[in-house]
Design a protein around this motif. Structure first.
Motif, mmCIF file in Angstrom:
data_model
loop_
_atom_site.group_PDB
_atom_site.id
_atom_site.type_symbol
_atom_site.label_atom_id
_atom_site.label_comp_id
_atom_site.label_asym_id
_atom_site.label_seq_id
_atom_site.Cartn_x
_atom_site.Cartn_y
_atom_site.Cartn_z
ATOM 1 N N GLU A 28 7.708 -7.107 -20.168
ATOM 2 C CA GLU A 28 7.734 -6.074 -19.138
ATOM 3 C C GLU A 28 6.333 -5.504 -19.006
ATOM 4 O O GLU A 28 5.620 -5.359 -19.996
ATOM 5 C CB GLU A 28 8.706 -4.950 -19.511
ATOM 6 C CG GLU A 28 10.151 -5.356 -19.435
ATOM 7 C CD GLU A 28 11.087 -4.179 -19.632
ATOM 8 O OE1 GLU A 28 10.722 -3.052 -19.238
ATOM 9 O OE2 GLU A 28 12.175 -4.401 -20.179
ATOM 10 N N TYR A 29 5.948 -5.186 -17.781
ATOM 11 C CA TYR A 29 4.649 -4.570 -17.534
ATOM 12 C C TYR A 29 4.723 -3.813 -16.220
ATOM 13 O O TYR A 29 5.690 -3.919 -15.477
ATOM 14 C CB TYR A 29 3.533 -5.621 -17.514
ATOM 15 C CG TYR A 29 3.636 -6.625 -16.394
ATOM 16 C CD1 TYR A 29 2.920 -6.449 -15.214
ATOM 17 C CD2 TYR A 29 4.444 -7.748 -16.511
ATOM 18 C CE1 TYR A 29 3.023 -7.361 -14.181
ATOM 19 C CE2 TYR A 29 4.549 -8.664 -15.485
ATOM 20 C CZ TYR A 29 3.832 -8.467 -14.330
ATOM 21 O OH TYR A 29 3.941 -9.371 -13.308
ATOM 22 N N VAL A 30 3.709 -3.022 -15.919
ATOM 23 C CA VAL A 30 3.663 -2.242 -14.682
ATOM 24 C C VAL A 30 2.555 -2.800 -13.797
ATOM 25 O O VAL A 30 1.446 -3.077 -14.263
ATOM 26 C CB VAL A 30 3.405 -0.747 -14.979
ATOM 27 C CG1 VAL A 30 3.240 0.034 -13.686
ATOM 28 C CG2 VAL A 30 4.541 -0.171 -15.796
ATOM 29 N N GLU A 31 2.887 -2.982 -12.519
ATOM 30 C CA GLU A 31 1.915 -3.468 -11.531
ATOM 31 C C GLU A 31 2.082 -2.638 -10.263
ATOM 32 O O GLU A 31 3.202 -2.326 -9.866
ATOM 33 C CB GLU A 31 2.172 -4.944 -11.230
ATOM 34 C CG GLU A 31 1.186 -5.534 -10.258
ATOM 35 C CD GLU A 31 1.350 -7.038 -10.112
ATOM 36 O OE1 GLU A 31 1.039 -7.549 -9.024
ATOM 37 O OE2 GLU A 31 1.790 -7.703 -11.068
ATOM 38 N N ASP A 32 0.968 -2.279 -9.641
ATOM 39 C CA ASP A 32 1.033 -1.522 -8.391
ATOM 40 C C ASP A 32 1.333 -2.452 -7.230
ATOM 41 O O ASP A 32 0.811 -3.571 -7.161
ATOM 42 C CB ASP A 32 -0.287 -0.797 -8.120
ATOM 43 C CG ASP A 32 -0.520 0.354 -9.081
ATOM 44 O OD1 ASP A 32 0.455 0.822 -9.696
ATOM 45 O OD2 ASP A 32 -1.676 0.786 -9.206
ATOM 46 N N CYS A 33 2.152 -1.974 -6.300
ATOM 47 C CA CYS A 33 2.441 -2.736 -5.087
ATOM 48 C C CYS A 33 1.154 -2.863 -4.276
ATOM 49 O O CYS A 33 0.461 -1.871 -4.060
ATOM 50 C CB CYS A 33 3.520 -2.005 -4.266
ATOM 51 S SG CYS A 33 3.814 -2.764 -2.650
ATOM 52 N N PRO A 34 0.819 -4.068 -3.806
ATOM 53 C CA PRO A 34 -0.400 -4.229 -3.011
ATOM 54 C C PRO A 34 -0.282 -3.624 -1.609
ATOM 55 O O PRO A 34 -1.277 -3.484 -0.916
ATOM 56 C CB PRO A 34 -0.584 -5.752 -2.942
ATOM 57 C CG PRO A 34 0.785 -6.301 -3.137
ATOM 58 C CD PRO A 34 1.500 -5.342 -4.033
ATOM 59 N N VAL A 35 0.930 -3.242 -1.195
ATOM 60 C CA VAL A 35 1.138 -2.671 0.137
ATOM 61 C C VAL A 35 1.143 -1.141 0.081
ATOM 62 O O VAL A 35 0.351 -0.483 0.746
ATOM 63 C CB VAL A 35 2.449 -3.193 0.772
ATOM 64 C CG1 VAL A 35 2.686 -2.569 2.129
ATOM 65 C CG2 VAL A 35 2.419 -4.713 0.871
ATOM 66 N N CYS A 36 2.039 -0.558 -0.749
ATOM 67 C CA CYS A 36 2.166 0.907 -0.781
ATOM 68 C C CYS A 36 1.495 1.544 -1.997
ATOM 69 O O CYS A 36 1.453 2.767 -2.101
ATOM 70 C CB CYS A 36 3.627 1.319 -0.709
ATOM 71 S SG CYS A 36 4.590 0.953 -2.205
ATOM 72 N N CYS A 37 1.004 0.746 -2.923
ATOM 73 C CA CYS A 37 0.263 1.190 -4.113
ATOM 74 C C CYS A 37 1.087 1.973 -5.133
ATOM 75 O O CYS A 37 0.534 2.571 -6.040
ATOM 76 C CB CYS A 37 -0.965 2.007 -3.715
ATOM 77 S SG CYS A 37 -2.122 1.085 -2.703
ATOM 78 N N ARG A 38 2.392 1.969 -5.028
ATOM 79 C CA ARG A 38 3.238 2.652 -6.017
ATOM 80 C C ARG A 38 3.477 1.738 -7.212
ATOM 81 O O ARG A 38 3.501 0.517 -7.082
ATOM 82 C CB ARG A 38 4.565 3.059 -5.402
ATOM 83 C CG ARG A 38 4.410 4.178 -4.411
ATOM 84 C CD ARG A 38 5.752 4.589 -3.903
ATOM 85 N NE ARG A 38 5.670 5.821 -3.140
ATOM 86 C CZ ARG A 38 6.628 6.236 -2.337
ATOM 87 N NH1 ARG A 38 7.737 5.530 -2.199
ATOM 88 N NH2 ARG A 38 6.492 7.360 -1.685
ATOM 89 N N PRO A 39 3.686 2.319 -8.410
ATOM 90 C CA PRO A 39 3.893 1.500 -9.610
ATOM 91 C C PRO A 39 5.274 0.846 -9.632
ATOM 92 O O PRO A 39 6.276 1.474 -9.305
ATOM 93 C CB PRO A 39 3.752 2.505 -10.750
ATOM 94 C CG PRO A 39 4.122 3.811 -10.140
ATOM 95 C CD PRO A 39 3.670 3.745 -8.703
#
Length: 59
Positions: A28-39
């Motif tokens: 599991e990891y956290v990545e920001d959305c490339p569209v809305c930038c939310r985690p």
């Protein structure tokens, strides 16, 4: 070897491809959305040669 897997953002509902290493164990990891930038909390499930990626809201 990195592989692009499709995932849908749980915030803005846009589809994008995330690069993952299927040679890794399930993780599991956290990545920001490339569209809305939310985690997005990403869950990579690896079973043999198959890899699946799920994204859920982190709130």
């Amino acid at each position: 070897m990195w592989t692009a897997l499709p995932v849908r953002c749980p915030w803005c509902d846009e589809r994008f491809e995330a690069l993952v290493d299927p040679g890794e164990a399930s993780t599991e990891y956290v990545e920001d959305c490339p569209v809305c930038c939310r985690p997005i909390s990403m869950q990579l499930d690896v079973e043999g040669a198959e890899a699946r990626l799920r994204g859920t809201r982190e709130d």
